[in-house]
Write a protein that holds these residues in place. Structure first.
Motif: not given
Length: 734
Positions: A310-325
């Protein structure tokens, strides 16, 4: 309107991720292992070299100016490690916004001078640094707290004063001044903290905001204050400055926002001039865990992806992401444009460079234990990391090359021994690691098989690979004797032989009954239990065992066989995101219309009947860690574990366990099995003497210095934090 700085980063008509080239082959032909992670992001006035952001963490160093040299070293090491952008711990725009009395601020020219030490250190390594502006609102630990409405939080002992309109207007000015000073200090941008239940989140949500004026009511009024802050900040800093807004994607509290309201706020933030929207999940007071190790990886990314639509600017994901895969999968699927990780950079400052070089197996993975980071924060201590004791101690715990290579023996392959061996070898010593069993890991091997602690497998994987990488000689199935050590003539012998479970034989009648087993026998898969179980001892191990016995996911260890658990590539199947959400009452619909995204938790049918007992009267689990203990207590309650404090253990018979209740009544617990979790005893028979063990002093025998670390020095409940630090600190001094 979207600012000129962000308009160049909009998704193009071909559906590419924000800031990417329209040439789809650009990513496909790159030589890096994780091409989407290392795709630059063009924000118009500046470019991020990759899509990995180190998120905000309050380390405790931010609050005192004399610690800014240490803070600069902390950030510099992670910038050197390749991260594209990093965000500081929360810095208050005024006194009312302090997290703690006299907390870190940015509201005077003197603050600028201190913060320049950070920005200069980071910019030397071609990384961006963002200052987070955080107003604690009713979460502050001081008597000046304010909020949207005068409702006390469960976190602070102080009741907040309701902000007047004049107070709101002056606070908007404080945000703008703070951002302007941040720009003068050399920051590349600011992050405005609008999630996790802090002040702006308190205005955005009906959970706290019960105002009747222009700043309360529907979402259009409730978001007025945050929007005024963003507009004032943009006007103060101009177009060539990054503004991130951390938005709560799901509140997880009563009367929290629904997704339609979250999207309304996100659109308004874009219009007001925000460059990037960051993900916040839950309030600190929420009774749903959001970052502990039992939360499945990327459990909340679908909500971020819904907002991104719903937006055009970049959106950042977070929470319990800890490995490159995991990060690569999120980016490649278009669920987010950037990945924020916080604690993984405490665990390994070189995370990005290792991913870029295809050295994923050498990443020291964050296990989301919270024991040395968030637990320290809430105890007003400096944060660090269980698996990386150098975190926030970069200037004090250094691994400089040794002036002279020494011959070092490490006896015991638990985490204390592996920590000592890797650091000693890294410094240039010739190290041999002895382990009596056929597997390294020690007591950690018991912790990692608890359902919800699957991440702990990553720590043993890291140490195994690092030991090989550093050239440590590993000798398994080797019972070391004093004669062997005398003959080998080592310069240093490090005794890290750990602990053994304390037996109740001799102190409890019938303790030799086949019904009675130790936690080690259970968690190694050596022995199994029946349908009804009594667990003796309600410390951390007792809770772990109770969760192991009642969790509905995870295969019983005795069915897997010992060889499976010894396979370095083996990973147990974690709980699915869908099942986890059902268990905790989280709405699985990405466009949730339930208040705060909460639903009724699933009614759990216990796998077996478990009794958890302790001698001490009072609540079970009182000594568990602050940020995770409530999760463990909630688990055993929801899984039907019968809690019995203040009991006396009388005897074990073929019928079960006889106890005396606090009221003095004799009671028989008709159980099939009894698991003893009554502490541990140190194994230190290889030390020439045991005096001064607790002081950690070396003991000289001939030309060999003997040292003792970890559980062998002090028996305690699987204290991996102390064990790993013991090993690292000793090896750094050899």
């Amino acid at each position: 309107m979207a600012t000129a700085a962000t308009s160049n980063a909009l998704n193009n008509s071909n559906g590419n991720t924000a800031g990417e080239s329209s040439d789809s082959n650009n990513i496909a032909t790159t030589n890096v292992p994780y091409p989407h992670i290392f795709q630059p992001l063009d924000l118009g006035h500046t470019k991020l070299k990759n899509r990995i952001v180190m998120g905000s963490m309050h380390t405790g160093l931010e609050d005192r100016f004399y610690n800014y040299g240490k803070l600069a070293a902390y950030f510099a090491e992670r910038a050197k490690g390749g991260v594209g952008m990093m965000i500081t711990g929360g810095i208050s725009p005024n006194r009312e916004g302090w997290l703690l009395p006299a907390g870190g601020t940015m509201n005077t020219r003197a603050d600028v001078i201190n913060h320049q030490r950070l920005t200069r250190a980071v910019h030397r390594h071609d990384s961006k640094i963002i200052m987070q502006i955080l107003h604690s609102g009713r979460y502050g630990y001081h008597p000046f707290v304010v909020s949207a409405s005068p409702f006390k939080s469960p976190i602070s002992p102080f009741k907040p004063r309701q902000m007047s309109i004049k107070n709101i207007k002056s606070t908007v000015e404080d945000y703008a001044r703070s951002a302007s000073l941040a720009k003068q200090a050399g920051y590349d941008g600011v992050e405005i903290m609008g999630s996790e239940g802090y002040l702006l989140n308190q205005f955005l949500s009906r959970h706290v905001n019960q105002r009747k004026d222009e700043y309360g009511g529907d979402i259009n009024n409730r978001m007025k204050f945050p929007l005024e802050v963003v507009k004032a900040v943009r006007e103060a800093v101009g177009e060539d400055f990054i503004i991130i807004f951390r938005l709560s994607m799901i509140d997880l509290v009563k009367d929290g926002n629904v997704m339609d309201e979250v999207i309304t706020v996100a659109k308004a933030l874009e219009e007001a001039g925000v460059s990037i929207i960051n993900t916040g999940i839950g309030w600190h007071e929420a009774r749903v865990p959001t970052i502990v190790t039992s939360v499945p990886r990327a459990a909340f990314v679908d909500y971020t992806a819904e907002v991104k639509k719903h937006v055009s600017i970049p959106v950042m994901a977070a929470n319990r992401i800890n490995m490159p895969e995991t990060a690569e999968s999120i980016l490649s699927s278009g669920q987010a444009d950037l990945i924020q990780m916080a604690r993984p950079f405490l665990a390994d400052p070189d995370w990005v460079n290792k991913a870029k070089n295809g050295e994923t197996d050498l990443i020291n993975t964050c296990i989301a234990c919270n024991q040395a980071c968030l637990d320290h924060t809430f105890e007003n201590k400096r944060s660090t990391c269980l698996v990386n004791p150098r975190a926030c101690y970069e200037t004090e715990l250094t691994y400089e090359p040794a002036k002279k290579a020494k011959k070092v023996a490490v006896i015991g392959g638990g985490v204390a021994g592996m920590s000592a061996a890797t650091v000693a070898a890294k410094r240039g010593h010739k190290v041999t690691l002895y382990e009596a069993k056929d597997i390294l890991g020690g007591q950690f091997n018991y912790a990692k098989v608890i359902p919800g602690k699957e991440e702990f497998f990553e720590t043993t994987r890291y140490f195994l690979n690092e030991l090989n990488h550093q050239g440590v000689t590993i000798k398994l199935n080797t019972k070391v004797t004093k004669e062997m050590l005398d003959e080998a003539k080592y310069d240093h012998v490090i005794v890290a032989t750990g602990v053994v479970p304390r037996s109740l034989e001799g102190t409890l009648e019938g303790a030799d009954n086949p019904k009675v087993i130790s936690y080690a026998e259970l968690l190694s898969g050596e022995k199994a239990v029946g349908e009804t179980v009594a667990v003796i001892g309600a410390g951390g191990i007792g809770f772990d065992v109770s969760e192991y016995l009642t969790a509905r996911h995870g295969q019983p260890l005795h069915e897997l066989g010992p060889e499976t658990l010894k396979d370095p590539s083996y990973r147990p199947e974690p709980q699915s995101v869908a099942d986890w959400k059902q268990e905790w009452g989280v709405d699985d619909n990405v466009d949730y219309q339930t208040d705060g995204g909460l639903t009724k938790p699933e009614n759990i049918v216990p796998m077996r009947q478990v009794y958890l007992l302790q001698r001490r009267d009072g609540r079970l689990g009182k000594g568990l860690n602050k940020t995770t203990g409530w999760v463990h207590r909630a688990h055993i309650k929801s899984h039907g574990v019968m809690q019995m404090p203040g009991v006396t253990y009388d005897k074990v018979t073929n019928e079960g366990l006889w106890v005396t209740t606090p009221q003095g009544h004799s009671q028989l617990l008709r159980v099939d099995s009894i698991v003893v979790c009554a502490g541990q005893e140190s194994v230190n028979d290889l030390m020439p003497a045991v005096t001064d063990i607790k002081k950690g002093k070396a003991i000289k025998k001939g030309k060999t210095e003997y040292h003792i670390i970890g559980g062998a020095k002090l028996a305690a409940e699987l204290d991996a934090k102390r064990a790993i630090r013991d090993g690292a600190e000793l090896a750094a001094q050899l």
